[in-house]
Design a protein around this motif. Structure first.
Motif, PDB file in Angstrom:
ATOM      1  N   LYS A 102       0.832  -1.203   0.000  1.00 55.36           N
ATOM      2  CA  LYS A 102       0.000   0.000   0.000  1.00 55.36           C
ATOM      3  C   LYS A 102       0.869   1.256   0.000  1.00 55.36           C
ATOM      4  O   LYS A 102       0.578   2.229  -0.712  1.00 55.36           O
ATOM      5  CB  LYS A 102      -0.930   0.005   1.213  1.00 55.36           C
ATOM      6  N   VAL A 103       1.932   1.242   0.804  1.00 57.66           N
ATOM      7  CA  VAL A 103       2.853   2.379   0.867  1.00 57.66           C
ATOM      8  C   VAL A 103       3.461   2.631  -0.512  1.00 57.66           C
ATOM      9  O   VAL A 103       3.468   3.760  -1.012  1.00 57.66           O
ATOM     10  CB  VAL A 103       3.954   2.128   1.932  1.00 57.66           C
ATOM     11  N   GLU A 104       3.946   1.579  -1.152  1.00 62.56           N
ATOM     12  CA  GLU A 104       4.576   1.716  -2.469  1.00 62.56           C
ATOM     13  C   GLU A 104       3.567   2.161  -3.528  1.00 62.56           C
ATOM     14  O   GLU A 104       3.869   3.032  -4.353  1.00 62.56           O
ATOM     15  CB  GLU A 104       5.238   0.406  -2.872  1.00 62.56           C
ATOM     16  N   LYS A 105       2.387   1.592  -3.506  1.00 66.57           N
ATOM     17  CA  LYS A 105       1.359   1.936  -4.488  1.00 66.57           C
ATOM     18  C   LYS A 105       0.960   3.411  -4.385  1.00 66.57           C
ATOM     19  O   LYS A 105       0.652   4.051  -5.390  1.00 66.57           O
ATOM     20  CB  LYS A 105       0.127   1.051  -4.296  1.00 66.57           C
ATOM     21  N   ALA A 106       0.983   3.956  -3.169  1.00 64.28           N
ATOM     22  CA  ALA A 106       0.587   5.351  -2.959  1.00 64.28           C
ATOM     23  C   ALA A 106       1.739   6.332  -3.182  1.00 64.28           C
ATOM     24  O   ALA A 106       1.567   7.540  -3.014  1.00 64.28           O
ATOM     25  CB  ALA A 106       0.025   5.516  -1.539  1.00 64.28           C
ATOM     26  N   GLY A 107       2.920   5.829  -3.569  1.00 62.84           N
ATOM     27  CA  GLY A 107       4.036   6.715  -3.877  1.00 62.84           C
ATOM     28  C   GLY A 107       5.092   6.821  -2.797  1.00 62.84           C
ATOM     29  O   GLY A 107       6.022   7.620  -2.914  1.00 62.84           O
ATOM     30  N   GLY A 108       4.984   6.021  -1.734  1.00 62.86           N
ATOM     31  CA  GLY A 108       6.019   6.001  -0.714  1.00 62.86           C
ATOM     32  C   GLY A 108       7.240   5.242  -1.219  1.00 62.86           C
ATOM     33  O   GLY A 108       7.128   4.356  -2.064  1.00 62.86           O
ATOM     34  N   VAL A 109       8.404   5.608  -0.720  1.00 64.25           N
ATOM     35  CA  VAL A 109       9.653   4.966  -1.115  1.00 64.25           C
ATOM     36  C   VAL A 109      10.189   4.174   0.076  1.00 64.25           C
ATOM     37  O   VAL A 109      10.341   4.723   1.177  1.00 64.25           O
ATOM     38  CB  VAL A 109      10.693   6.014  -1.561  1.00 64.25           C
TER      39      VAL A 109
END
Length: 119
Positions: free
Chosen positions: A80-87
């Motif tokens: 979810k973090v990656e999908k929302a643009g988190g690195v």
């Protein structure tokens, strides 16, 4: 409920207030209330707080405190973090008592998510 001499509110800088609000809404379902164009308060996080417009960011490398989330499904939360643009800045690793990963949200602030050890 407000308790005497207990943590009550948390504030973070935000280089891109809109992107930060979108990120935390998508990943953690936080709610935001804007107080002008340079400040937005959040709720639904376990501890209320806010983001203020700033060129600064919070990271462990700079000596900042680290806010750590809990997840009962660590890999799903990471997705979810990656999908929302988190690195992801520290991939999932084990530590005494559990596992965790660190991520940077769109404004550059570092956070972590932990879970119990895998069985």
């Amino acid at each position: 409920m407000t308790s005497h001499e207990k943590f009550n509110y948390l504030e973070y800088p935000a280089r891109d207030l809109g992107a930060t609000k979108d990120f935390f809404t998508q990943v953690f379902n936080w709610q935001f209330t804007d107080y002008g164009p340079e400040y937005s308060a959040f709720s639904g996080a376990g501890l209320d707080g806010g983001f203020y417009a700033s060129d600064q960011c919070a990271s462990m490398q700079n000596g900042s405190a680290l806010m750590v989330f809990y997840s009962s499904a660590l890999e799903q939360t990471q997705q979810k973090v990656e999908k929302a643009g988190g690195v992801i800045c520290k991939p999932i690793f084990s530590f005494p008592g559990g596992r965790r990963f660190h991520f940077v949200e769109p404004s550059g602030n570092e956070f972590a998510v932990w879970s119990e050890p895998q069985e």
